[in-house]
Write a protein that holds these residues in place. Structure first.
Motif, PDB file in Angstrom:
ATOM      1  N   HIS A   1       0.910  -1.317   0.063  1.00 57.58           N
ATOM      2  CA  HIS A   1      -0.009  -0.143   0.086  1.00 57.58           C
ATOM      3  C   HIS A   1       1.001   1.296   0.097  1.00 57.58           C
ATOM      4  O   HIS A   1       1.173   1.918   1.129  1.00 57.58           O
ATOM      5  CB  HIS A   1      -0.850  -0.097   1.237  1.00 57.58           C
TER       6      HIS A   1
ATOM      7  N   GLU B   1      -4.292   8.561   3.767  1.00 55.39           N
ATOM      8  CA  GLU B   1      -5.207   7.806   4.966  1.00 55.39           C
ATOM      9  C   GLU B   1      -5.450   6.290   4.281  1.00 55.39           C
ATOM     10  O   GLU B   1      -5.554   5.353   4.826  1.00 55.39           O
ATOM     11  CB  GLU B   1      -6.481   8.651   5.205  1.00 55.39           C
ATOM     12  N   ASP B   2      -5.915   6.368   2.887  1.00 60.39           N
ATOM     13  CA  ASP B   2      -6.130   4.904   2.323  1.00 60.39           C
ATOM     14  C   ASP B   2      -5.044   4.101   2.609  1.00 60.39           C
ATOM     15  O   ASP B   2      -5.186   2.676   2.772  1.00 60.39           O
ATOM     16  CB  ASP B   2      -6.597   5.432   0.907  1.00 60.39           C
ATOM     17  N   ASP B   3      -3.779   4.151   2.153  1.00 61.21           N
ATOM     18  CA  ASP B   3      -2.676   3.774   2.177  1.00 61.21           C
ATOM     19  C   ASP B   3      -2.403   3.198   3.628  1.00 61.21           C
ATOM     20  O   ASP B   3      -2.237   1.959   3.910  1.00 61.21           O
ATOM     21  CB  ASP B   3      -1.771   4.164   1.739  1.00 61.21           C
ATOM     22  N   ASN B   4      -2.684   4.211   4.754  1.00 63.48           N
ATOM     23  CA  ASN B   4      -2.469   3.883   6.031  1.00 63.48           C
ATOM     24  C   ASN B   4      -3.601   2.625   6.348  1.00 63.48           C
ATOM     25  O   ASN B   4      -3.229   1.983   7.364  1.00 63.48           O
ATOM     26  CB  ASN B   4      -2.546   5.108   6.857  1.00 63.48           C
ATOM     27  N   ALA B   5      -4.672   2.920   5.785  1.00 64.42           N
ATOM     28  CA  ALA B   5      -5.645   1.746   6.342  1.00 64.42           C
ATOM     29  C   ALA B   5      -5.175   0.393   5.704  1.00 64.42           C
ATOM     30  O   ALA B   5      -5.627  -0.688   6.637  1.00 64.42           O
ATOM     31  CB  ALA B   5      -7.043   1.979   5.810  1.00 64.42           C
ATOM     32  N   GLY B   6      -4.390   0.276   4.646  1.00 61.57           N
ATOM     33  CA  GLY B   6      -4.121  -1.001   4.200  1.00 61.57           C
ATOM     34  C   GLY B   6      -3.021  -1.523   5.296  1.00 61.57           C
ATOM     35  O   GLY B   6      -2.734  -2.521   5.434  1.00 61.57           O
ATOM     36  N   TRP B   7      -2.216  -0.522   5.354  1.00 65.07           N
ATOM     37  CA  TRP B   7      -0.995  -0.944   6.283  1.00 65.07           C
ATOM     38  C   TRP B   7      -1.400  -1.546   7.622  1.00 65.07           C
ATOM     39  O   TRP B   7      -1.065  -2.664   8.042  1.00 65.07           O
ATOM     40  CB  TRP B   7      -0.023   0.271   6.646  1.00 65.07           C
ATOM     41  N   LEU B   8      -2.397  -0.845   8.192  1.00 65.99           N
ATOM     42  CA  LEU B   8      -2.863  -1.308   9.653  1.00 65.99           C
ATOM     43  C   LEU B   8      -3.748  -2.364   9.471  1.00 65.99           C
ATOM     44  O   LEU B   8      -3.783  -3.546  10.425  1.00 65.99           O
ATOM     45  CB  LEU B   8      -3.838  -0.193  10.131  1.00 65.99           C
ATOM     46  N   ALA B   9      -4.556  -2.783   8.306  1.00 66.60           N
ATOM     47  CA  ALA B   9      -4.962  -4.115   8.127  1.00 66.60           C
ATOM     48  C   ALA B   9      -4.089  -5.143   8.054  1.00 66.60           C
ATOM     49  O   ALA B   9      -4.232  -6.185   8.761  1.00 66.60           O
ATOM     50  CB  ALA B   9      -5.864  -4.068   6.844  1.00 66.60           C
TER      51      ALA B   9
ATOM     52  N   ARG C   1       4.092   7.188  10.726  1.00 70.68           N
ATOM     53  CA  ARG C   1       3.771   8.049   9.364  1.00 70.68           C
ATOM     54  C   ARG C   1       4.809   9.285   9.592  1.00 70.68           C
ATOM     55  O   ARG C   1       4.592  10.593   9.470  1.00 70.68           O
ATOM     56  CB  ARG C   1       2.308   8.590   9.663  1.00 70.68           C
TER      57      ARG C   1
END
Length: 342
Positions: free
Chosen positions: A130, A228-236, A260
């Motif tokens: 991501h 934010e979208d990429d961060n959501a992928g990292w966290l998932a 970040r």
């Protein structure tokens, strides 16, 4: 006929057979002869298969690995080169450092072509898929139709010059924002993401720090992206890794976050505050705080984590994911999984 010849050889060797014995022995000798021929054929096929897997002669398939890595300080790069050397013992491997740096990618592709591979498999040695670096690289490799807007920014990092360069050989201008040239097909795997081997390494790093797991809180800390979208992928993906750690251990608690580093304020400041809250809460509960960075290799980011935690009580892993032989195993597994889909 082969059985008759075998019986004749027995007679010539002094072992006499009457006609009745000949009739009984003949089918058994024929079966043995056929079995010997079958085993010989199987052995020959296996030998030929092994040759085909390691040779490009005769048009056989031979993959080469384009190992993509961010790049950093000398020690950081040395760890990646060491990993590449390990993988290269099994499959031809060339490294391209940079953030979607076309010049380095093109050079690595050219080296693989010279090594007579028939296909190139790009393996991004990055923590997460991501990332705009990944999507920009996909575009450069011809695996994505549209160029991400971030590619223009990455292109300016190519040797610190502008978007276009004159070829040193006196040829046409080199454009770092257009796809590479390759006479070979190119495919690309995912990054490390949530692979089980990553979870295994993180667990080993935590156990190395541990004294009494039931009174310890592990905090997995990753660099993270800007969006934010990429961060959501990292966290998932980090959540999936942490679930594996929880099932395989008895730590009091395992938490995770991205700091970040490259994000603007107030995002970066909020991530710092979150990390400090996690560490402070664990300490106030009477637990030891174990910081395990989810970083490929140490070379600067870990110092930023320490700075964020100034004044708090914690211990941090002395080692990132590298060096670890399991990452060489991961590279080979990713290539094997992709080539199976052919």
């Amino acid at each position: 006929m082969a059985a008759d010849l075998a019986i004749q050889n027995l007679n010539d060797g002094g072992i006499e057979m009457d006609n009745k014995l000949r009739r009984i022995a003949k089918p058994f000798i024929a079966m043995i002869f056929i079995a010997v021929l079958s085993v010989s054929a199987l052995a020959q096929n296996a030998h030929q298969s092994a040759i085909e897997k390691t040779s490009n002669k005769g048009g056989t398939h031979r993959a080469g690995i384009l190992l993509l890595a961010h790049g950093g300080k000398q020690q950081w790069n040395a760890e990646v080169n060491k990993l590449a050397a390990q993988v290269n013992r099994t499959i031809p491997t060339e490294v391209a450092f940079g953030m979607a740096t076309k010049r380095n990618i093109q050079s690595a592709i050219d080296r693989l072509v010279a090594r007579e591979v028939t296909e190139i498999v790009a393996v991004p040695l990055f923590i997460s898929s991501h990332s705009s670096v990944i999507t920009s690289t996909q575009y450069l490799l011809g695996l994505r139709k549209d160029a991400p807007p971030e590619l223009a920014r990455y292109a300016k990092m190519d040797h610190g010059h502008g978007a276009h360069h004159t070829n040193h050989a006196g040829g046409a201008a080199f454009d770092p924002t257009t796809p590479v040239k390759s006479p070979l097909p190119i495919r690309m795997t995912a990054a490390l993401d949530r692979h089980p081997l990553v979870a295994d390494i993180l667990l080993d790093r935590a156990r190395h720090l541990s004294r009494k797991p039931s009174r310890e809180v592990v905090i997995i800390v990753a660099h993270g992206p800007v969006s934010e979208d990429d961060n959501a992928g990292w966290l998932a993906d980090m959540g999936a890794l942490v679930e594996r750690l929880r099932r395989a251990s008895n730590f009091k608690r395992i938490e995770y976050l991205t700091v970040r580093d490259d994000a603007p304020e107030p995002i970066r400041g909020q991530a710092t505050a979150q990390l400090r809250r996690m560490a402070r809460r664990a300490s106030n509960e009477g637990n030891r705080v174990l910081i395990v960075p989810l970083l490929l290799s140490y070379g600067g980011i870990e110092e930023g984590i320490r700075k964020r935690l100034e004044g708090l009580d914690y211990v941090i892993s002395p080692q990132a994911l590298l060096p670890d032989d399991r990452l060489a195993q991961w590279v080979l597994l990713m290539v094997e999984d992709l080539t199976k889909k052919t």
